[in-house]
Design a protein around this motif. Sequence first.
Motif, mmCIF file in Angstrom:
data_model
loop_
_atom_site.group_PDB
_atom_site.id
_atom_site.type_symbol
_atom_site.label_atom_id
_atom_site.label_comp_id
_atom_site.label_asym_id
_atom_site.label_seq_id
_atom_site.Cartn_x
_atom_site.Cartn_y
_atom_site.Cartn_z
ATOM 1 N N THR A 9 -2.729 7.678 7.682
ATOM 2 C CA THR A 9 -3.653 6.586 8.018
ATOM 3 C C THR A 9 -4.006 5.793 6.768
ATOM 4 O O THR A 9 -4.116 4.563 6.810
ATOM 5 N N SER A 44 -9.005 8.486 7.392
ATOM 6 C CA SER A 44 -8.761 8.792 5.967
ATOM 7 C C SER A 44 -7.940 10.058 5.773
ATOM 8 O O SER A 44 -8.284 10.919 4.966
ATOM 9 N N TYR A 52 -9.990 0.966 11.015
ATOM 10 C CA TYR A 52 -9.046 1.908 11.618
ATOM 11 C C TYR A 52 -9.844 3.112 12.119
ATOM 12 O O TYR A 52 -10.678 3.660 11.408
ATOM 13 N N VAL A 79 -12.645 4.613 2.142
ATOM 14 C CA VAL A 79 -12.221 5.845 2.804
ATOM 15 C C VAL A 79 -13.369 6.848 2.762
ATOM 16 O O VAL A 79 -14.303 6.706 1.966
ATOM 17 N N ASP A 85 -11.162 2.796 6.683
ATOM 18 C CA ASP A 85 -10.331 3.826 7.318
ATOM 19 C C ASP A 85 -11.237 4.981 7.717
ATOM 20 O O ASP A 85 -11.599 5.816 6.886
ATOM 21 N N VAL A 108 -3.175 1.801 6.573
ATOM 22 C CA VAL A 108 -4.270 0.858 6.362
ATOM 23 C C VAL A 108 -4.078 0.124 5.043
ATOM 24 O O VAL A 108 -4.261 -1.095 4.949
ATOM 25 N N TYR A 157 -3.285 2.096 17.812
ATOM 26 C CA TYR A 157 -2.811 2.824 16.632
ATOM 27 C C TYR A 157 -1.552 3.635 16.912
ATOM 28 O O TYR A 157 -0.845 4.039 15.979
#
Length: 393
Positions: free
Chosen positions: A257, A253, A175, A273, A250, A261, A227
Amino acid sequence: MATTRALVLTPSTRDVSIRELPRPTPGPGEVLIRVHAIALNPIDSLYVKNPIAEQESRVIGTDFAGEVVQAGPDLSDSNDERTKAGVRVAGFLQGACSTNDRPGAFSQYIVAPYDLIWRLPEGLSFEAASAISMCGLTAAQGVFDRLGLPGPFSPGDSFPLSDRGADSPINVLIYGASTSLGLYAAQFVNASAKITGRKIRLIGAASASKHDMLRQEPYSYDVLVDYRDEDWTSKVHEVTGGDGVDYAVDCISEGVTVDKVNSTLGAKARMAVFRGPAGGRYNPENYRIKPIYGAVWEGLGMPIGYNGAIIPASPRARVFATKFFNYLGSEAEKGVVKVEANPLRLMPGGLDRVVPDGFALLGGFLVSEREKVQRDEEYMRPISGEKMVYVVE
């Protein structure tokens, strides 16, 4: 007395100014470096606008590239090329990103441990090299150390979380795929696939405007979702046959989010993260699978005062960092670039323009809360998918 121009923060006033400081002298295990280029990271701006440093003043900045000038007295007989005058190197320092006093990189001259820098291949510019070290190590820590994927300098644990057959792909989600961190993470995931011969389905969440770039080498995404699409997590579940992803990174983070995720994870997944619960504004107790957090600063091998706590020195993390930097420079003599730098935005003005231009674009806290800068210059357009770099004269 020899001096150096440096960007210096006064934490009590949040003021940053250019100052002439005594040129540092390399101590044991260190080299003196003439800095030629610096790259900006969001954390540089964050801890200027929201200082945590407890000293009267601190040199700011993390990423650098330059040329070795002199080695410390204990390195006079070293055969390591990184200790030789004239060798081109890159690395990163703490900057003002701690409560305890640590050195910063935004200066004409700096000192750094020789084994936490890497030798530049011929053909790789100072500007490009300056953009690799900190975000590259951050991504490597997430992919290889926390998630455990096998890597070129880290054995990992051979995809223990996937109980599917060898012909079934491992599902990996990144992500923030077009962020600086995401661009490096994708390269490392692809390196893992190459080393093991195992098929990885690389899934990315990024703005649709970046999808064409992300499909190309060295990123080579198999599946991309926007996204901004409220239903993007359902699309991830669909492409994985309802199983969810095995590994997730991620790169943002921040609050929602982390929530989204985490919702894509399979039953035995792992998730990395890069901001802790306080800075990222999320509660790990809300998740069935807990995000795995670690700070890139651990790689420096020193105690770090950070976010109200002391991160103890981690010999293990420092060893990982030295292996990473050794890997980056391992084929420098052959001109081989092991990791491709982010797309660069070359910013004008050197050290003098870092704060009024670069930090204005980066903002001061959450990526999601960045405000658009109302400036007419082309280089002041919103920053996305690029690393800002300044030449240090």
